[in-house]
Design an enzyme around this catalytic site. Structure first.
Site, short mmCIF file in Angstrom:
data_model
loop_
_atom_site.label_atom_id
_atom_site.label_comp_id
_atom_site.label_asym_id
_atom_site.label_seq_id
_atom_site.Cartn_x
_atom_site.Cartn_y
_atom_site.Cartn_z
N GLN A 197 -54.82 13.83 62.28
CA GLN A 197 -54.54 13.24 61.24
C GLN A 197 -54.49 14.04 59.85
OE1 GLN A 197 -55.33 9.79 59.56
NE2 GLN A 197 -55.70 10.59 57.64
N THR A 198 -53.72 13.83 58.92
CA THR A 198 -53.79 14.41 57.56
C THR A 198 -53.47 13.76 56.54
OG1 THR A 198 -53.61 16.62 56.66
CG2 THR A 198 -51.88 15.96 57.81
N ARG A 199 -53.66 14.02 55.27
CA ARG A 199 -53.34 13.42 54.19
C ARG A 199 -53.06 14.64 53.06
NH1 ARG A 199 -57.39 13.67 50.15
NH2 ARG A 199 -59.28 13.75 50.89
N ASN A 200 -53.20 15.78 53.77
CA ASN A 200 -52.70 17.10 53.04
C ASN A 200 -51.71 18.04 53.59
OD1 ASN A 200 -55.00 16.59 50.92
ND2 ASN A 200 -56.33 17.13 52.68
N ASP A 293 -66.04 16.44 57.76
CA ASP A 293 -65.97 15.26 56.75
C ASP A 293 -64.66 14.72 56.91
OD1 ASP A 293 -66.61 14.09 54.39
OD2 ASP A 293 -65.48 15.61 52.92
N VAL A 333 -61.73 26.61 60.79
CA VAL A 333 -61.23 27.86 61.34
C VAL A 333 -61.14 28.60 60.23
CG1 VAL A 333 -60.00 26.70 63.37
CG2 VAL A 333 -58.51 27.11 61.37
N ASP A 433 -49.62 1.14 15.57
CA ASP A 433 -48.70 0.11 14.99
C ASP A 433 -47.39 0.03 15.53
OD1 ASP A 433 -50.72 -0.74 13.25
OD2 ASP A 433 -49.98 0.46 11.58
N THR A 434 -46.80 1.01 15.95
CA THR A 434 -45.53 1.15 16.25
C THR A 434 -45.38 0.34 17.96
OG1 THR A 434 -44.90 3.07 15.40
CG2 THR A 434 -43.47 2.50 17.18
N ARG A 514 -55.26 0.28 2.07
CA ARG A 514 -54.55 -1.10 2.22
C ARG A 514 -55.34 -2.31 2.16
NH1 ARG A 514 -51.19 -0.47 7.79
NH2 ARG A 514 -53.20 0.62 8.26
#
Length: 572
Positions: A197-200, A293, A333, A433-434, A514
């Protein structure tokens, strides 16, 4: 032969309901429809294809309560993560939902009907209990933030009947369902499969780790990265998949297969590791690597880790007999330059020289420095560099916030001129304002409308930043919630710098030519920031300036120095 599914039977609802597809599709058109979020779509896909076996739908209260309290479904099967369909009271009332109702589940991306759900029950979850028992209770945990800020107040439980598969247009050949992957393993003659499993992105250390795991079990390798929802700030899955494909030829011939998993991660550490093991078992794996982790979100703002480094390994070990998949526990490792090899850190003799590159250091080197081949392969580095261009070519957003007449507009205009003079990227200016005139003319000045206005600014700034532009936004943005939303949104596309123009309110009023403050004091303008509506001082500004004490030129110079210190203004 592939491993048996969790619970004994692969709940492939797409195959089960295929003979009734025309009948179900016709019925789906006539039922009240609920449009799913991206996370709900990820969950539904894995329910329908059997990835979440033995689930056949979204959890009812009996399953939900026992999963939260005991890591089990109501029938006793181990299952560690609540898989729930949340809905608001408004949707429940509008659709007249109740037990035994049938509803259509619809894809927000293309309005296709995907499934029919028969409601078992509608229940109000105990979010505090869920946060504590499932994720540990730290309010900074990303899953708890999502639970508290995004998840609606009710859950709908019930079984699913599959109508249509989700459409995907990227890496279609690699998106194996559990049934397809099992057939693929059988064709290859694989009987033992180690899933990773990895997300990197993967580098040499990951290759060495997975090869060691496979050889120690006389098995093959399934590289099974998540390409659904991962942690904010992760490298996009398009880049990662190209990098995985480049890495694959570095494995011994015939050892590894790449398959993609459309999972919405919760970053739940120990609970998530058990869940991941179940998912890989359903995909036919016999072994699953659980590293240091595993699926943890790192640390909170105090630097405290959400989970211990080996909590995930201990959690999966506790249920190993019931899970029916062998856990391969691996420490990190590290590289030994004297012998040109990788070893697990617990197998390195004392005094032996080791080398490693941290994630932070890798990101720095990707922009401009050399990355040695002992760390990663040149073909992988090339792909990562293409998606991580030097800071000098990246987009960014400068977000100026402060009272009306605090000097934001003057600073923004001067900064725009200065950046245009520097060259190298287009510069876009979003004055308060824009934006009110062009994008938010129908909005008032309630808290909700002000937040919506900032959401629109954040959307525009995010897309411009993604395209490599310099964006200067200068709304009042009085609320911390709105500013955090803008930071989180833009940070998905590039860098975000919050500049608090902390000009005192008295100065803003005295220099108001103003007469707007005076009109607000007389009660002619309601909901005016600083008069009868609060300005919440930013908690984490990247720069604080004061127009009553500094000139426009000096403030712009301070902003330029911040950009220069981060490498955004280097010449290419």
């Amino acid at each position: 032969m592939a491993n048996a599914p969790h619970g004994g039977v692969l709940k492939d609802l797409l195959a089960r309901d295929a003979p009734r597809q025309a009948e179900l599709a016709a019925e789906a058109e006539s039922l009240p429809a609920v449009t799913l979020t991206e996370r709900q779509l990820c969950d539904l896909e894995l329910i329908m294809n059997g990835g979440f076996s033995p689930l056949e739908g979204f959890m009812n209260q009996a399953d939900y309560d026992r999963v939260c309290e005991d890591n089990r479904l109501a029938d006793g099967n181990v299952f560690s993560m609540p898989i729930t369909l949340d809905a608001s009271q408004e949707v429940i009332d509008e659709k007249k939902l109740q037990a035994a109702s049938r509803i259509t589940l619809r894809d927000f991306r293309d309005d296709r009907n995907l499934a029919i759900l028969t409601i078992d029950d509608i229940y109000r979850p105990d979010k505090t209990k869920e946060a504590k028992l499932v994720f540990g209770g730290d309010p900074e945990h990303p899953a708890i933030v999502y639970l508290n800020n995004t998840v609606k107040e009710f859950y709908i439980g019930g079984k699913i009947e599959a109508v249509n598969k989700l459409n995907h247009y990227d890496y279609v050949a690699l998106r194996y369902t559990p049934a397809e992957l099992r057939v693929h393993f059988d064709k290859l003659g694989w009987s033992r499969v180690v899933a990773f499993q990895t997300r990197n992105p993967m580098h040499r250390a990951h290759r060495e780790l997975t090869v060691r795991a496979a050889r120690s079990r006389q098995a093959n390798v399934l590289i099974h990265p998540v390409v659904g929802l991962t942690k904010p700030g992760d490298i996009d899955h398009f880049t990662r998949v190209r990098a995985y494909q480049a890495l694959l030829p570095r494995y011994p011939n015939g050892m590894a297969v790449l398959g993609l998993l459309g999972l919405a991660m919760r970053m739940g550490g120990p609970r998530e590791a058990i869940w991941h093991a179940i998912i890989r078992k359903n995909h036919g794996a016999t072994h699953f690597i659980v590293g240091r982790d595993h699926a943890g979100p790192g640390s909170n703002s105090k630097g405290e880790d959400f989970y211990g480094p080996y909590d995930a390994q201990h959690a999966v070990e506790k249920y190993k007999d019931e899970l029916g998949i062998e856990v391969v526990e691996f420490q990190m490792v590290t590289y030994l330059p004297d012998t040109d090899e990788y070893r697990p850190v617990d197998q390195v003799p004392a005094g032996v020289k080791t080398l490693n590159i941290s994630g932070t250091e890798l990101r720095r080197r990707l922009r401009s420095a050399h990355i040695p081949e002992w760390f990663s392969y040149p073909e992988v580095v090339k792909i990562l560099r293409e998606s991580n261009p030097p800071r000098a070519t990246q987009g960014f957003t400068i977000f100026l916030t402060g009272y009306m007449n605090s000097g934001k507009d003057a600073i923004a205009r001067a900064l725009q001129v200065t950046l245009n003079q520097q060259g190298g990227r287009s510069v876009s200016l979003l004055l308060g304002d824009t934006v009110r005139h062009e994008l938010s003319s129908e909005l008032g000045f309630t808290r909700e409308d002000r937040h919506t206005n900032i959401q629109r600014i954040a959307f525009v700034a995010t897309e411009l930043t993604r395209a490599g532009a310099a964006v200067i936004a200068a709304p009042i943005a009085p609320y911390e919630e709105s500013r955090k939303f803008a930071r989180d949104a833009v940070s998905q596309a590039g860098s975000f710098f919050l500049v608090h123009v902390a000009t005192p309110l008295e100065h803003c009023e005295q220099s108001d030519k103003r007469g707007i403050y005076a009109a607000a004091r007389r009660g002619e303008i309601k909901g005016f920031t600083g008069v009868d509506d609060p300005y919440e001082t930013p908690e984490k500004a990247d720069l604080v300036v004061d127009f009553s004490k500094q000139s426009v030129r000096s403030i712009v110079h301070e902003i330029i120095l911040v950009l220069e210190s981060q490498g955004f203004l280097e010449r290419q």
